[in-house]
Design a protein around this motif. Sequence first.
Motif, mmCIF file in Angstrom:
data_model
loop_
_atom_site.group_PDB
_atom_site.id
_atom_site.type_symbol
_atom_site.label_atom_id
_atom_site.label_comp_id
_atom_site.label_asym_id
_atom_site.label_seq_id
_atom_site.Cartn_x
_atom_site.Cartn_y
_atom_site.Cartn_z
ATOM 1 N N ARG A 125 0.830 -1.216 0.000
ATOM 2 C CA ARG A 125 0.000 0.000 0.000
ATOM 3 C C ARG A 125 0.860 1.260 0.000
ATOM 4 N NH1 ARG A 125 -3.055 -3.113 4.086
ATOM 5 N NH2 ARG A 125 -4.628 -4.187 2.872
ATOM 6 N N LEU A 126 1.952 1.228 0.778
ATOM 7 C CA LEU A 126 2.829 2.397 0.827
ATOM 8 C C LEU A 126 3.612 2.557 -0.476
ATOM 9 C CD1 LEU A 126 4.137 2.164 4.493
ATOM 10 C CD2 LEU A 126 2.407 3.720 3.568
ATOM 11 N N ARG A 160 1.064 4.239 -2.784
ATOM 12 C CA ARG A 160 0.769 5.625 -2.421
ATOM 13 C C ARG A 160 1.533 5.975 -1.147
ATOM 14 N NH1 ARG A 160 -2.851 8.619 0.421
ATOM 15 N NH2 ARG A 160 -4.094 6.856 1.095
ATOM 16 N N LYS A 200 3.282 8.466 1.868
ATOM 17 C CA LYS A 200 2.809 9.510 2.798
ATOM 18 C C LYS A 200 1.396 9.256 3.287
ATOM 19 C CE LYS A 200 5.905 13.067 1.166
ATOM 20 N NZ LYS A 200 6.075 14.461 0.790
ATOM 21 N N GLN A 201 1.185 8.080 3.868
ATOM 22 C CA GLN A 201 -0.120 7.739 4.425
ATOM 23 C C GLN A 201 -0.086 7.840 5.946
ATOM 24 O OE1 GLN A 201 -2.263 4.310 2.925
ATOM 25 N NE2 GLN A 201 -0.790 4.156 1.238
ATOM 26 N N SER A 202 -1.174 8.321 6.492
ATOM 27 C CA SER A 202 -1.324 8.383 7.946
ATOM 28 C C SER A 202 -1.755 7.019 8.475
ATOM 29 C CB SER A 202 -2.385 9.424 8.321
ATOM 30 O OG SER A 202 -3.671 8.981 7.901
ATOM 31 N N GLU A 238 -5.282 6.304 7.424
ATOM 32 C CA GLU A 238 -5.418 5.857 6.037
ATOM 33 C C GLU A 238 -5.014 4.390 5.886
ATOM 34 O OE1 GLU A 238 -4.522 9.684 3.293
ATOM 35 O OE2 GLU A 238 -2.923 9.113 4.694
ATOM 36 N N ILE A 239 -3.937 4.004 6.542
ATOM 37 C CA ILE A 239 -3.486 2.616 6.454
ATOM 38 C C ILE A 239 -4.532 1.678 7.049
ATOM 39 C CG2 ILE A 239 -1.722 0.973 7.210
ATOM 40 C CD1 ILE A 239 0.270 3.388 7.071
ATOM 41 N N LEU A 278 3.201 10.735 8.850
ATOM 42 C CA LEU A 278 3.024 10.152 7.529
ATOM 43 C C LEU A 278 4.079 9.085 7.280
ATOM 44 C CD1 LEU A 278 2.374 13.442 5.545
ATOM 45 C CD2 LEU A 278 0.688 11.843 6.488
ATOM 46 N N THR A 326 6.028 6.341 4.663
ATOM 47 C CA THR A 326 6.433 6.141 3.275
ATOM 48 C C THR A 326 7.387 4.960 3.202
ATOM 49 O OG1 THR A 326 6.201 8.499 2.784
ATOM 50 C CG2 THR A 326 7.587 7.220 1.284
#
Length: 96
Positions: A24-25, A28, A30-32, A35-36, A76, A78
């Motif tokens: 997933r990272l 995309r 820079k996920q919080s 979001e994950i 975030l 990454t």
Amino acid sequence: MNDDELDRVFKALGDPTRRRIIDRLRERPKQSLFEICALSFADDGAPLSRQAVTQHLDMLQKAGLVRVEWSGRTKLHTLDPGPLREAFGLWLRNHL
């Protein structure tokens, strides 16, 4: 990279949930944490608790596979593929 770092990378990759987080990272960055967790539920249909995701992210971060940056009060995450490439190259060089 020493043997302990190599072991951490491969241990981190040994869990299917952590591999899905990495995927997933990769798709995309820079996920919080929110979001994950949300994507985990959307993809798998089974929710992962924030605590479980936090523990997985912690292991990935200790293995050097996830970088963290702050945007205000939001952390975030990454993917950092460098340690994975290094571990793979080192392992192959030593075992082929």
